[in-house]
Scaffold this active site. Structure first.
Site, PDB file in Angstrom:
ATOM      1  N   PRO A 114       0.844  -1.214   0.000  1.00 17.79           N
ATOM      2  CA  PRO A 114       0.000   0.000   0.000  1.00 17.79           C
ATOM      3  C   PRO A 114       0.876   1.260   0.000  1.00 17.79           C
ATOM      4  O   PRO A 114       0.928   1.999   0.977  1.00 17.79           O
ATOM      5  CB  PRO A 114      -0.786  -0.145   1.304  1.00 17.79           C
ATOM      6  N   LYS A 115       1.552   1.510  -1.121  1.00 20.87           N
ATOM      7  CA  LYS A 115       2.584   2.557  -1.163  1.00 20.87           C
ATOM      8  C   LYS A 115       2.053   3.845  -1.760  1.00 20.87           C
ATOM      9  O   LYS A 115       1.374   3.825  -2.787  1.00 20.87           O
ATOM     10  CB  LYS A 115       3.769   2.066  -2.006  1.00 20.87           C
ATOM     11  N   LYS A 116       2.430   4.960  -1.117  1.00 24.88           N
ATOM     12  CA  LYS A 116       2.114   6.292  -1.634  1.00 24.88           C
ATOM     13  C   LYS A 116       3.387   7.129  -1.631  1.00 24.88           C
ATOM     14  O   LYS A 116       4.293   6.888  -0.827  1.00 24.88           O
ATOM     15  CB  LYS A 116       1.053   6.972  -0.761  1.00 24.88           C
TER      16      LYS A 116
END
Ligand SMILES: CC(=O)CC(=O)O
Length: 245
Positions: A114-116
């Protein structure tokens, strides 16, 4: 570009891929992992079934990756919840923030991390191991830990580094409906231990709508561990498919 060339492209864009094919080897990967007690209802709300939270003690982590094959030099931070999957312990990654497009794209597209994109930092500032996270110009996390005051034994460090990890991979189809909705499991391999320490730590999380690290609030900080190792991130395995039920 013919069909074979298309199907063997490492990633999008096929004309200048964001990331190469694996294996992905990390040299001198450094962690500061702060354990803290959080709100049991908030933890339950963040964990996708059939995972079950293992306790109300979760971790907020910073990672420096100065030399990563295919991905380069970057820093990452985020929240991890210890869970049980079919009774077995796994670490579920809830949210991650990093400063490098290649591992953002690879992490999301391959394993479902879940990368931002954001601005995390992990550095030694005089006597203090210091982690920060800025999102949209605002500081949303500050972690501090004493520096190399007490060693942690290699076996404990290797257990932490090699633990099974799980991500929730969600990719929409062209019509906006879910195309991939899976839990993906993997574990770091070929770990070359380089050092591990433990000691007092503090963690401060600030509410932010687009980087909701503080939605898993800090009720009490337990302590920190600081790890240094080389390791390989292998491909993952689907352990639950929400579209097959
Ligand atoms: C590419 C990845 O997802 C690995 C990492 O950044 O930890």
């Amino acid at each position: 570009m013919n069909r074979d060339e298309i199907l063997t492209a490492a990633s999008m864009p096929a004309f200048g891929p964001s990331y190469p094919k694996g294996p992905y080897r990390f040299i001198n990967r450094e962690y500061m992992i702060i354990s803290y007690e959080s709100d049991p209802d908030a933890i339950r709300a963040a964990v996708p079934e059939p995972l079950v939270p293992a306790s109300n003690v979760i971790t907020y982590e910073w990672m420096r990756m100065p030399d990563s094959s295919g991905f380069g030099d970057y820093t990452e931070t985020g929240t991890v919840i210890p869970c049980l999957l079919d009774g077995q312990p796994v670490s579920f990654t809830v949210q991650m923030y990093l400063d490098d497009e290649a591992p953002i794209a690879a992490g999301r597209e391959i394993w479902g991390f879940p990368k931002k994109h954001a601005q995390p930092k992990l550095e030694l500032v005089t006597d203090t191991l210091t982690g920060t996270l800025y999102y949209a110009n605002e500081r949303v996390a500050l972690g501090t830990m004493v520096y190399k005051q007490q060693t942690l034994d290699e076996a404990t460090a290797l257990r932490a580094l090699g633990k099974d990890q799980v991500c929730l991979k969600l990719i929409p189809d062209v019509d906006g409906k879910p195309k991939i909705a899976q839990l993906v499991k993997f574990a770091m391999t070929d770990i070359a231990f380089k050092g591990a320490w433990q000691g007092p730590a503090r963690l401060h999380l600030i509410p932010h709508v687009n980087a909701p690290v503080a939605d898993l609030p800090v009720l009490r900080t337990r302590g920190g561990i600081h790890l240094l190792a080389d390791m390989t991130l292998p491909y993952g395995k689907v352990v639950h498919d929400y579209l097959e039920i």
